[in-house]
Design an enzyme around this catalytic site. Structure first.
Site, mmCIF file in Angstrom:
data_model
loop_
_atom_site.group_PDB
_atom_site.id
_atom_site.type_symbol
_atom_site.label_atom_id
_atom_site.label_comp_id
_atom_site.label_asym_id
_atom_site.label_seq_id
_atom_site.Cartn_x
_atom_site.Cartn_y
_atom_site.Cartn_z
ATOM 1 N N PRO A 1 -7.922 0.026 -6.876
ATOM 2 C CA PRO A 1 -7.682 1.082 -6.190
ATOM 3 C C PRO A 1 -8.742 1.438 -5.243
ATOM 4 O O PRO A 1 -10.109 1.422 -5.523
ATOM 5 C CB PRO A 1 -7.623 2.143 -7.494
ATOM 6 C CG PRO A 1 -8.436 1.748 -8.374
ATOM 7 C CD PRO A 1 -8.452 0.187 -8.350
ATOM 8 N N GLY A 2 -8.335 1.868 -4.021
ATOM 9 C CA GLY A 2 -9.396 2.392 -3.027
ATOM 10 C C GLY A 2 -9.046 3.672 -2.584
ATOM 11 O O GLY A 2 -9.416 4.607 -2.633
ATOM 12 N N ARG A 3 -7.859 3.703 -1.847
ATOM 13 C CA ARG A 3 -7.248 4.867 -1.269
ATOM 14 C C ARG A 3 -7.110 5.866 -2.472
ATOM 15 O O ARG A 3 -7.306 7.319 -2.079
ATOM 16 C CB ARG A 3 -5.970 4.679 -0.600
ATOM 17 C CG ARG A 3 -5.110 5.899 -0.012
ATOM 18 C CD ARG A 3 -3.651 5.455 0.190
ATOM 19 N NE ARG A 3 -3.347 4.262 0.731
ATOM 20 C CZ ARG A 3 -3.115 4.103 1.983
ATOM 21 N NH1 ARG A 3 -3.087 4.897 2.672
ATOM 22 N NH2 ARG A 3 -2.738 2.709 2.438
ATOM 23 N N SER B 1 0.708 -1.078 0.120
ATOM 24 C CA SER B 1 0.015 -0.199 -0.064
ATOM 25 C C SER B 1 0.921 1.103 -0.119
ATOM 26 O O SER B 1 2.185 1.112 0.193
ATOM 27 C CB SER B 1 -0.866 0.162 1.296
ATOM 28 O OG SER B 1 -1.779 -1.152 1.195
ATOM 29 N N CYS C 1 -7.026 9.390 25.953
ATOM 30 C CA CYS C 1 -5.934 9.113 27.269
ATOM 31 C C CYS C 1 -4.887 8.277 26.688
ATOM 32 O O CYS C 1 -4.569 7.391 27.068
ATOM 33 C CB CYS C 1 -6.757 8.755 28.186
ATOM 34 S SG CYS C 1 -5.882 8.756 29.990
#
Length: 481
Positions: A320-322, A239, A394
């Site tokens: 393709p995704g991103r 990726s 936190c």
């Protein structure tokens, strides 16, 4: 050129006030075009607009934290991949971000869709996606998930183990159907990216190894089955990849495997999927390739390797995704506190705390991923100050943007926008510290539409089956959104 995120633990001692590539901007209000979606600009009074909608308006109407998706940009990027890879099957990788509306856009734009769980598959089907254009991934698909895929008539199942092949055959007998499958292989290519998302080297959970012969065993096993139609080979090398060098090595090894398969069986595998992993710009140092450049390189690579093996060029696909959804979306936050901290050597960093954090973007904590940020509700004439944008959780590692220059007068109540937040932010979001997940709104032509509504504390409490023993104090959503 190899692009890598700056490595190092978020708890490491500070050796320098920022990474070497990060320089003081000449204009701290500037919007670097590679980082932002197509319709993002600053309005007449300096506030950011997306799709003709002022982010201050969005903050008033839907609250912060929120994801703002530029619909026009999504359509442009999806169309660019579809057109550049004409003749290929372009599978939008739904794991990056998926809703019913996204599935409908993918269907309308003529793309295919990749899913990897029952939840993603049902979302795609409810969005009107043609099941014949859906691929089903996953290294440990349950029997129920495989049955759902087969009953739905998905176009292909990417098999990942011999156990899965056995399950598919059993289900095919029970359901009286045939399965169309691809075999996921590991070609031994380690993409130049973070170790955890470099998925094609040998020591990892995905696929069948070419090197040790497991891939050939799986291919022959599927080919010899009376219940399975073997379509071909699937490969994925990692990726956030910026060039095609890794794909060239993967194509060489997968086409060699295809030639060996033909020699062993006399059959030609008709399809090859090269996976996804195409990078996007998160910071000014990133320079991703265009879909047209990727297509030209990959076409040439596969044709060269196929001809060298005496094979016909297979039918090709990518995922393709991103690269489609990542740049479409900005994350919008409200500043809560601003805290200057003195560093060794006399420098200073300003901690800017916002009303989100690692629950809505785990990638900086998980991968040391880097992002950018800008002051979104106004422009400033003050000098740039080295800042760290942090969340409300936190955890010391609750960092959204590790190093960024923001105006020195940034203050509580200001809005901060983080570009390139469309992929793996909402889809990997959690409820850590019992924080509800933000909404996703799409914007286009001066209007916004809710794709995913904001979760509420009531949503979270509704999952708790324990007895209520104390008084319940109502939380005013208008005051605490």
């Amino acid at each position: 050129m190899t692009h890598m995120h700056v490595a190092g633990s978020v708890h490491a001692d500070v050796a320098a006030p920022g990474p070497q590539w990060l320089t003081v901007p000449t204009d701290v209000n500037a919007l670097h075009p590679r980082l932002w979606s197509a319709t993002v600009r600053r309005g007449p009074d300096g506030a950011i607009e997306v799709g003709g909608v002022d982010v201050r308006t969005l903050a008033d109407r839907v609250g912060t934290a929120a994801y703002v998706l530029d619909e026009e940009d999504f359509r442009q990027r999806a169309g660019a991949f579809r057109d550049a890879f004409a003749g290929w099957d372009v599978y939008y990788a739904g794991k990056a971000f998926l809703t019913r509306t996204i599935a409908a856009w993918v269907q309308d734009l003529g793309l295919c869709l990749d899913v990897c769980t029952a939840g993603e598959l049902l979302t795609a089907l409810q969005g009107g996606m043609d099941p014949a254009r859906i691929g089903m991934h996953g290294n440990n698909k349950s029997v129920d998930e495989l049955a759902l895929a087969l009953r739905s008539g998905v176009g292909r199942i990417i098999v990942d183990s011999l156990d899965e092949i056995d399950r598919i055959e059993t289900l095919c007998r029970e359901l009286d159907v045939r399965a169309r499958v691809m075999v996921r292989v590991t070609p031994g290519v380690e993409a130049h990216t973070h170790e955890y998302i470099a998925t094609a080297h040998e020591d990892q959970k995905f696929g069948f190894s070419i090197a040790n012969g497991a891939a050939m065993v799986a291919l022959v096993r599927c080919h010899s089955s009376a219940l399975i139609d073997l379509l071909g080979i699937h490969s994925h090398i990692g990726s956030q990849i910026f060039d095609t060098g890794g794909f060239e090595v993967a194509a060489r090894r997968t086409t060699k495997l295809m030639a060996q398969f033909r020699q062993a069986t006399g059959a030609v595998l008709p399809e090859l999927d090269l996976g996804g992993g195409f990078g996007i710009a998160y910071t000014r140092q990133d320079s991703p390739a265009t879909p047209a450049a990727l297509a030209a390189d990959l076409d040439d690579i596969v044709a060269t390797e196929s001809h060298a093996r005496g094979l016909p060029v297979p039918h090709l696909s990518i995922e393709p995704g991103r690269a489609i959804v990542g740049p479409t979306t900005l994350a919008l936050y409200t500043v809560g506190t601003v805290k200057p901290v003195d560093l060794d050597g006399g420098s200073q960093r300003v901690y800017v705390s916002v009303d989100g954090g690692m629950s809505d973007n785990i990638r900086p904590a998980l991968y040391a991923a880097e992002y950018s940020a800008v002051l979104a509700n106004r422009v400033s004439r003050e000098p740039a100050s080295l800042c760290r944008v942090v969340g409300k959780h936190c955890e010391g590692g609750d960092i959204l943007v590790r190093d960024v220059y923001l105006p020195a007068d940034i203050a509580p109540g200001d809005l901060v926008a983080v570009p390139a937040s469309g992929a793996y932010s909402r889809s990997m979001a959690s409820n850590y510290n019992h924080v509800p997940r933000p909404p996703v709104v799409s914007v286009r032509d001066g209007a916004h539409t809710t794709l995913l509504r904001r979760e509420t504390v009531e949503d979270l409490l509704a999952l708790d089956d324990g007895p209520i023993r104390g008084d319940v104090v109502a939380l005013n959503p208008e005051e605490h959104r």
